[in-house]
Structure formats: C-alpha cells, structure tokens
Design an enzyme around this catalytic site. Sequence first.
Site, PDB file in Angstrom:
ATOM      1  N   LYS A 158       2.650  12.934  -0.285  1.00  0.00           N
ATOM      2  CA  LYS A 158       3.485  13.255  -0.175  1.00  0.00           C
ATOM      3  C   LYS A 158       3.387  13.411   1.801  1.00  0.00           C
ATOM      4  O   LYS A 158       3.725  12.531   1.905  1.00  0.00           O
ATOM      5  CB  LYS A 158       4.871  13.931  -0.736  1.00  0.00           C
ATOM      6  CG  LYS A 158       5.371  13.030  -1.603  1.00  0.00           C
ATOM      7  CD  LYS A 158       6.202  12.846  -1.717  1.00  0.00           C
ATOM      8  CE  LYS A 158       5.452  11.295  -1.379  1.00  0.00           C
ATOM      9  NZ  LYS A 158       5.794  10.990  -2.468  1.00  0.00           N
ATOM     10  N   ASN A 184       7.871 -14.394   0.069  1.00  0.00           N
ATOM     11  CA  ASN A 184       6.882 -12.581  -0.575  1.00  0.00           C
ATOM     12  C   ASN A 184       6.190 -13.324  -1.258  1.00  0.00           C
ATOM     13  O   ASN A 184       6.493 -13.885  -2.223  1.00  0.00           O
ATOM     14  CB  ASN A 184       8.300 -12.180  -1.231  1.00  0.00           C
ATOM     15  CG  ASN A 184       7.328 -10.709  -1.363  1.00  0.00           C
ATOM     16  OD1 ASN A 184       6.675 -10.643  -1.490  1.00  0.00           O
ATOM     17  ND2 ASN A 184       8.831 -10.203  -2.283  1.00  0.00           N
ATOM     18  N   GLY A 185       4.776 -13.055  -1.014  1.00  0.00           N
ATOM     19  CA  GLY A 185       4.309 -13.422  -2.221  1.00  0.00           C
ATOM     20  C   GLY A 185       2.698 -13.921  -1.884  1.00  0.00           C
ATOM     21  O   GLY A 185       2.436 -13.381  -0.837  1.00  0.00           O
ATOM     22  N   ARG A 207      11.356  -1.764   2.522  1.00  0.00           N
ATOM     23  CA  ARG A 207      10.433  -2.797   1.832  1.00  0.00           C
ATOM     24  C   ARG A 207       9.050  -1.787   2.316  1.00  0.00           C
ATOM     25  O   ARG A 207       7.916  -2.438   1.940  1.00  0.00           O
ATOM     26  CB  ARG A 207      10.712  -3.925   1.276  1.00  0.00           C
ATOM     27  CG  ARG A 207      12.183  -3.914   0.556  1.00  0.00           C
ATOM     28  CD  ARG A 207      12.738  -4.955   0.343  1.00  0.00           C
ATOM     29  NE  ARG A 207      11.054  -6.112  -0.478  1.00  0.00           N
ATOM     30  CZ  ARG A 207      11.023  -6.216  -1.514  1.00  0.00           C
ATOM     31  NH1 ARG A 207      11.772  -5.928  -2.803  1.00  0.00           N
ATOM     32  NH2 ARG A 207      10.065  -7.317  -1.894  1.00  0.00           N
ATOM     33  N   TRP A 223       5.874  -8.379   5.868  1.00  0.00           N
ATOM     34  CA  TRP A 223       4.799  -7.650   5.337  1.00  0.00           C
ATOM     35  C   TRP A 223       3.132  -8.440   5.308  1.00  0.00           C
ATOM     36  O   TRP A 223       2.600  -9.291   4.225  1.00  0.00           O
ATOM     37  CB  TRP A 223       4.358  -6.640   4.297  1.00  0.00           C
ATOM     38  CG  TRP A 223       4.125  -5.052   4.092  1.00  0.00           C
ATOM     39  CD1 TRP A 223       3.934  -4.031   5.257  1.00  0.00           C
ATOM     40  CD2 TRP A 223       2.878  -5.618   3.519  1.00  0.00           C
ATOM     41  NE1 TRP A 223       3.242  -3.374   4.059  1.00  0.00           N
ATOM     42  CE2 TRP A 223       2.010  -3.795   3.545  1.00  0.00           C
ATOM     43  CE3 TRP A 223       1.844  -6.403   2.320  1.00  0.00           C
ATOM     44  CZ2 TRP A 223       0.708  -3.583   2.609  1.00  0.00           C
ATOM     45  CZ3 TRP A 223       0.794  -6.018   1.292  1.00  0.00           C
ATOM     46  CH2 TRP A 223       1.066  -4.672   1.859  1.00  0.00           C
ATOM     47  N   GLU A 257       0.288  15.063  -5.477  1.00  0.00           N
ATOM     48  CA  GLU A 257       1.466  14.254  -5.196  1.00  0.00           C
ATOM     49  C   GLU A 257       1.554  15.054  -4.052  1.00  0.00           C
ATOM     50  O   GLU A 257       2.012  14.265  -3.219  1.00  0.00           O
ATOM     51  CB  GLU A 257       2.596  14.323  -6.732  1.00  0.00           C
ATOM     52  CG  GLU A 257       4.536  14.089  -6.026  1.00  0.00           C
ATOM     53  CD  GLU A 257       3.807  12.393  -5.451  1.00  0.00           C
ATOM     54  OE1 GLU A 257       2.850  11.625  -5.997  1.00  0.00           O
ATOM     55  OE2 GLU A 257       4.959  12.706  -5.000  1.00  0.00           O
ATOM     56  N   HIS A 297     -17.425  23.087  -6.420  1.00  0.00           N
ATOM     57  CA  HIS A 297     -18.483  21.542  -6.798  1.00  0.00           C
ATOM     58  C   HIS A 297     -18.546  20.632  -5.325  1.00  0.00           C
ATOM     59  O   HIS A 297     -19.173  19.593  -5.545  1.00  0.00           O
ATOM     60  CB  HIS A 297     -18.343  21.320  -7.784  1.00  0.00           C
ATOM     61  CG  HIS A 297     -18.203  22.125  -9.338  1.00  0.00           C
ATOM     62  ND1 HIS A 297     -19.341  22.425  -9.812  1.00  0.00           N
ATOM     63  CD2 HIS A 297     -17.301  22.649  -9.731  1.00  0.00           C
ATOM     64  CE1 HIS A 297     -18.891  23.623 -10.846  1.00  0.00           C
ATOM     65  NE2 HIS A 297     -17.755  23.272 -11.061  1.00  0.00           N
ATOM     66  N   GLU A 333       0.978  10.040   3.319  1.00  0.00           N
ATOM     67  CA  GLU A 333       2.152   9.001   3.704  1.00  0.00           C
ATOM     68  C   GLU A 333       2.991   9.071   4.296  1.00  0.00           C
ATOM     69  O   GLU A 333       3.454   7.560   5.258  1.00  0.00           O
ATOM     70  CB  GLU A 333       2.336   7.944   2.331  1.00  0.00           C
ATOM     71  CG  GLU A 333       3.388   8.773   1.725  1.00  0.00           C
ATOM     72  CD  GLU A 333       3.891   8.280   0.254  1.00  0.00           C
ATOM     73  OE1 GLU A 333       3.832   7.523   0.059  1.00  0.00           O
ATOM     74  OE2 GLU A 333       4.315   8.654  -0.472  1.00  0.00           O
ATOM     75  N   LYS A 369       7.409  -0.403   0.269  1.00  0.00           N
ATOM     76  CA  LYS A 369       8.190   0.238  -0.773  1.00  0.00           C
ATOM     77  C   LYS A 369       7.709  -0.182  -2.177  1.00  0.00           C
ATOM     78  O   LYS A 369       7.376   0.266  -2.731  1.00  0.00           O
ATOM     79  CB  LYS A 369       9.690   0.755  -1.306  1.00  0.00           C
ATOM     80  CG  LYS A 369      10.085   1.344  -1.797  1.00  0.00           C
ATOM     81  CD  LYS A 369      10.104   3.156  -1.739  1.00  0.00           C
ATOM     82  CE  LYS A 369      10.814   3.017  -2.681  1.00  0.00           C
ATOM     83  NZ  LYS A 369      10.533   4.640  -2.951  1.00  0.00           N
ATOM     84  N   CYS A 424       7.777  -8.194   1.924  1.00  0.00           N
ATOM     85  CA  CYS A 424       7.998  -8.964   3.076  1.00  0.00           C
ATOM     86  C   CYS A 424       9.922  -8.681   1.901  1.00  0.00           C
ATOM     87  O   CYS A 424       9.614  -8.501   0.878  1.00  0.00           O
ATOM     88  CB  CYS A 424       7.767 -10.340   2.623  1.00  0.00           C
ATOM     89  SG  CYS A 424       6.221 -10.694   2.846  1.00  0.00           S
TER      90      CYS A 424
END
Length: 609
Positions: free
Chosen positions: A486, A98-99, A27, A74, A482, A505, A489, A604, A2
């Site tokens: 990328k 926020n939280g 964010r 969010w 990585e 394997h 996401e 973010k 948020c």
Amino acid sequence: MCGIVGYIGRRHALPIILDGLKRLEYRGYDSSGVAIITDKGLSIKRKKGKINDLIHHIEHESINGTTGLGHTRWATHGKPSDENAHPHRAGDVVVVHNGIIENYTELRALLQEKGHHFKSETDTEIIAHLVEDHLKSGASFEDAVLASVRQLRGSFALGVLSVRNPDRLIAVREASPLVIGFGNNETIFASDMPAILPYTNRMLFMLDGTIAVITADEVRLMDFNGAALPVHPKQFDISPAMAEKGGYKHFMQKEIFEQPQAITDTLRDRLLFDTRDIDLKDAGIDHKLVHALKRINFVACGTSYHAGLTGKYIIEEMTGIPVDVEVASEFRYRTPLVSTDTLTVAISQSGETADTLAAIRLAKKNGSRVLSICNVIDSTLARESDHVLYTHAGPEISVASTKAFTSQLVSIYLLAIHIGRSLGRLSKQQAASFFDTLVAIPALLDTLLKQEDRIIAIAKQYAKHRDFLYLGRGISYPVALEGALKLKEISYIHAEGYPAGEIKHGPIALVNEDMPVVFVAVQGRVYEKIKNNMEEVKARDGRIISFTNADNAGIRDLSDELFVLPAIDELFTPILSIVPLQLLAYHIAVMNGTDVDQPKNLAKSVTVE
Ligand code: AGP
C-alpha cells in the site's frame, strides 16, 4: 489499463464521452482522446496527460455530433505522447483499443507492402488500416471489421467507427472487458460500468470472441464467424453515487471507511443466525465437493495474492487441508501439479486480471475445479469459474485495493468455516465462536476507523522517510506485505515487507535511526518471538511503529509509536490490523502530494500480461 467509451444517440456525444472517460480514470492512463462525427466531418482530438489537459485543449472548439468514441491510453507499444494517443485513424475508419496485438509487426509489414503509412508507434493503428483495407476491397463496415479481427492475435477490446456509416458503432471483445448500456434512444459502451451508470442500469457484458453492431436503438451481437448471438441485457443494482467520492478527499479514503459496510454486505445471506452456521449455497460448495478435496491452490496477483497468503493460515488451521498460494503470473508458465482433487481458488477484485485468468484456464485444463472470489458480477473470471463466491464490496475505484482485500478475507473465513464444519474438523462450538467473531468485525472496524487522527499524527512524523521495513510473523506476515505494498504504490516510498524472523538473515543490515520499522505484533503463538525481533531492531537504533493488540509496558518500551488494535481471535487479526496500515499509507501519500487514486505507472485492472 486503457478505458474505452462509445456513444450513439440523440444527445451531444462529446460531454457524455468525456464524463465517461473521467469515470474510468481510476483504470490508470497517460493520455486521452476523442473522435466525434460532426456535421462538418470527423473531429479527432488527442492529448498526452490527464483528461483535463484534453478538455483544456478543445475548450474553444465546437465539436457537435451524436456519435463518437473516447479513450484513455495506458502505454504498452510506444511512449505516452499526443501521436500515440487513441483514437487512431486510417481514411474513414477510426479505432480505439484496449489490449495488445501480438502479431502487429507482421500485420504492419503486410500493410506497408500494400502502401499503408503509419503515423504512430502503436499496435492499434494497424487495426484501423486493416479495416480500411477491407472496406476498400468492397466489404461492408461489419464485414470489414469481422475480417480484420480474424487476422488479429492477442487481447483486444475495440470501438470502431466509420465516417461512411455514421448510424452505427462497432464494439469488439476478445480478452479485454467491454460492457454495453441500453438507454432510451441511446446506447453507450465502455470498459467498465461507472461510465454507463449515469445513463442506464440495463447492461450486457460482452463475451470473448464477440462483435456488437450498435445503433441508438438496437444492438446486434455476433461471433467472429458472423453468426448471430442472442442479446440479453440485465438490470444491475448499482447507483452512480456508489462510484463517486461522497465527500471524501479521495476514493481510497472513502473505500477504507466503507469497509464495515462492505464486510456486512459480504456476510449478508451467508450467516444462519438460528444455528450460527455458514451457508455458501450461492457458491455451490457442497458436501460432495468438500469431501473430494485433497488440496487448495490460491492463484492471484498483488493485493489479492496477499489475501491468498493470509488464506493459507486460515484454511489450513480451520480445515486441515494443505494450501498452496502462487502469484498467477508465475503459475501460468509452470507445469503446475493440480488435478481433479485440487480446488483452485482465484482471487480477484476486478475479475479481469489477465494473469489470473490465464492461471485458472491452465488449472482447469489440468482437471482442477475453480472457485473464484471476485467483486465484479459477470466478470470474465466469474463466468469462467465453476463456482463463484462474490465479495459485495461495491465498486472499488482507487487503484490501491482496500475494501476488496478485507472482503476477500471475509470470503476466505466463510469458506474455511464451511469446509471445516463439513469435514468435522471444526466442532459446532468452535464454528459458532468463529461465526460470532465474524459478526462482531464491522463494529470493531468502526471503532478502529474513529482513531484516524492517531494515524495522521504518526504519518506526520514519518512522511519524509524514504525507506520503510514492514515486519510480521505468522498470520501477520501477509499483513506486513500488504501494508508495504500500500505504501509503495501510492506514495512511491520504498517499503519492504518481510517475515520478522528472517530479518537476521539479511534485512537487519539496513536498520538504523533513519529506517522506520513497522511491526504488526498481535497476541498469539508468535507474540513473544516478534517481541524478540523488536529487541533486535531497537538494539540497532531502528525506529519502531507498532500495531498491536497487546498493550503492555514491554511493547510500549520497545515502540517509538504504538497503535492499539481491538482484541480478537488471532486468526481474525489481519482483517483489523491491515486497516491502520491502509490509513498510514494513505496519509503519508497525501502528505507527499502524490496522486493517491491514480498513482503513476499503475492501472486498476491489469487486463494485459
Ligand atoms: C492493489 O492495491 C493493486 N493495485 C494490485 O496489486 C491489484 O491487487 C492486482 O492488480 C490484482 O487485481 P485484481 O484483484 O483485480 O485481480
């Protein structure tokens, strides 16, 4: 996560708040809302979707007032909807949050018994009701907020307004970030600096367990017991332009192209050109600390975790000190074997990631010293660490981390060379040669970035595939992880990173002509081994996209596509090889039409568990 914006001053609050919310869009959010105290009373507007949906919803209304709150939500408790969007109201009290409030079920039941009715499924709404309840019992606005926050358990950054007290806003911080900007006859507070930068550079990061009573001209700070605290804003040397797109189509593309500069800035003042030595005085990593070290322990999340994985190869090679790397969300719930001779190195772009913060608190409790590699000055992580090695990547806005990652790698190289020299594990000559390599990296990256067209051509061929495998060995293995992160996401394409030696394997079962396999194959101790893995993939009709600094007939024959990286010492290859993978992910996402900078479901700065 948020985003919060609060404004009180002499100007119209609404456009400033909406602009601030837009600057916090990175964010991640799914709905937004505003509350403004107007001359006709309180106006609250909320809308599911993007801020533009909210703007569209209110464009024919005149909402004039000089005090207000804004929020991007969010979703945690309750689905994204107009009703669950903030601000939430109870009587005269309005709250943005926020939280997560962990004891909200109990508090809600308690308030319901007292006759309060709730309109949303959120944990936040109870806060507005708590404050209203205390106001009704005769408390002042400040005391009502104080009494309420003392009842809350969890993480919360709050903006609170009361229609009966239109000359002030109250901000509260407990384990979720909030910054206050001190302007001329106006004060603005927000979850992060970009919302404040157009108005002022004088800012104060609130500390956990504090409350700010904010008017247009004054800020008073206190702790949760109501005891007054000093107010010392600082001047921050960041321009609003640093948080804008500057001609690029997306922040991600801009940030990929900023990497040579971000690396130069991270190296600056830490390179002693006369002696070709490293100086980490700013982080306080001295001889005594280094000699007491028996183990290094990286904790981080996501991309920062991948920087830690890469760091294991670098530090063990250059210093001989054993290194463990662990995702912070796992570390925090184990009984970790760290002690006074362990250096816990937390890596975080934002410095506000909840799991990483919890991990360092646990490490400290067990006696470990904590060094953070962090991009945000004065962030919670930086403040709670014994030592901080700042990356100077500048604001990273795109959800997908790019320049923060390569700046983190640079910081790890600096740390490893410094420790290696202190312990005598690296000779003066070896350290000087690594020094020269570091200095050369920004120019090598410039050359590499000029080949964006080649990446676009590769992206065109493969953009419609739905599954990718990314393979690397040795120090290129974390690069493969990585690269895959990328792609998934921002394009929502399934991509799996794997150590190439492991494919037989299991994952080799997936390989066929529809499965592009991205190989990071650099010259060095496992080069011949990874070529064998390419043969295995080729034998099963896999399509191979190679990123390599070994441009020879053998690798050309094996590859359907080949991107040639500049030659560099094997230990430094990740800082170059990740960049074309960032570009590949970026262009595939653009070709698929996704929201590159704010991919769905992602935030973010992950300030909740
Ligand atoms: C990276 O592209 C991600 N969006 C994410 O994995 C990120 O690296 C992670 O959330 C950690 O963030 P931090 O570096 O701010 O702690």
